[in-house]
Motif scaffolding. Structure first.
Motif, mmCIF file in Angstrom:
data_model
loop_
_atom_site.group_PDB
_atom_site.id
_atom_site.type_symbol
_atom_site.label_atom_id
_atom_site.label_comp_id
_atom_site.label_asym_id
_atom_site.label_seq_id
_atom_site.Cartn_x
_atom_site.Cartn_y
_atom_site.Cartn_z
ATOM 1 N N ILE A 59 33.512 -18.724 -51.073
ATOM 2 C CA ILE A 59 32.127 -19.066 -50.728
ATOM 3 C C ILE A 59 31.343 -19.448 -51.981
ATOM 4 N N GLY A 60 31.669 -18.838 -53.121
ATOM 5 C CA GLY A 60 31.057 -19.241 -54.390
ATOM 6 C C GLY A 60 31.394 -20.687 -54.741
ATOM 7 N N LYS A 63 29.273 -22.900 -52.540
ATOM 8 C CA LYS A 63 27.899 -22.981 -53.055
ATOM 9 C C LYS A 63 27.821 -23.995 -54.191
ATOM 10 N N GLU A 64 28.800 -23.960 -55.094
ATOM 11 C CA GLU A 64 28.816 -24.902 -56.220
ATOM 12 C C GLU A 64 28.999 -26.341 -55.739
ATOM 13 N N SER A 67 25.643 -27.424 -54.351
ATOM 14 C CA SER A 67 24.693 -27.625 -55.455
ATOM 15 C C SER A 67 25.004 -28.905 -56.215
ATOM 16 N N LEU A 91 26.641 -17.374 -47.622
ATOM 17 C CA LEU A 91 26.100 -18.515 -48.355
ATOM 18 C C LEU A 91 24.579 -18.402 -48.489
ATOM 19 N N LEU A 94 23.831 -16.044 -51.300
ATOM 20 C CA LEU A 94 24.052 -16.631 -52.619
ATOM 21 C C LEU A 94 22.920 -17.580 -53.007
ATOM 22 N N PHE A 95 22.468 -18.411 -52.075
ATOM 23 C CA PHE A 95 21.385 -19.340 -52.400
ATOM 24 C C PHE A 95 20.040 -18.642 -52.557
ATOM 25 N N ILE A 118 17.250 -26.301 -50.750
ATOM 26 C CA ILE A 118 17.925 -25.936 -51.994
ATOM 27 C C ILE A 118 17.376 -26.824 -53.102
ATOM 28 N N GLY A 122 19.677 -24.670 -58.027
ATOM 29 C CA GLY A 122 20.661 -23.944 -57.221
ATOM 30 C C GLY A 122 20.080 -22.807 -56.400
ATOM 31 N N LYS A 123 18.770 -22.617 -56.474
ATOM 32 C CA LYS A 123 18.108 -21.578 -55.687
ATOM 33 C C LYS A 123 17.635 -22.170 -54.369
#
Length: 143
Positions: A59-60, A63-64, A67, A91, A94-95, A118, A122-123
């Motif tokens: 999942i990381g 996210k990348e 992003s 997800l 993480l965001f 987003i 990345g936030k």
């Protein structure tokens, strides 16, 4: 025109021997394992399934990818993900900058739409959660 991609990272966690069982059935079989999962113990693995640490790495990476896709575009872009509740809840954590163990705080409906804005750093900001009609069935997973 919309580009459609299949991403391996979007698949649900592999519940192994727990697949297809209701939460009460699983808890009756192995309450200690369920408690370990509930604590989000990084050493926890679903019996004959995926470990939480492997799931979080996957999942990381997702996210990348999201992003990076937004950075490359340089302007407003919509990305639509069709996936499972555990994936989207993790997800979202993480965001939003939450610890992924907080994913159980987000009860994902079936089917439902959740929306994040987003930013370039990345936030994210949660705009909608569980938008649309859904009904939880008796014995469904709590998350």
């Amino acid at each position: 025109a919309a580009e459609v991609q299949y991403l391996e990272e979007l698949r649900e966690i592999d519940f192994g021997q727990w697949e297809g069982k209701t939460f009460p059935e699983i808890y009756a079989l192995d309450p200690k394992a369920v408690e370990s999962w509930g604590r989000f113990d990084p050493e926890f693995s679903f019996p004959a399934g995926e470990s939480l640490s492997t799931f979080l790495q996957r999942i990381g990476r997702l996210k990348e990818k999201i992003s990076d896709a937004l950075k490359d575009e340089g302007s407003c872009r919509e990305i639509i993900l069709v996936t499972h509740g555990g994936v989207i809840a993790t997800l979202i954590c993480l965001f939003l900058g939450l610890d992924p163990s907080q994913y159980l705080l987000f009860r994902m409906g079936r089917p439902s739409i959740s929306e994040l804005t987003i930013f370039g750093n990345g936030k994210g900001v949660l705009e909608k959660l569980n938008f649309g009609p859904f009904e939880r069935r008796h014995g469904e997973w709590p998350g």
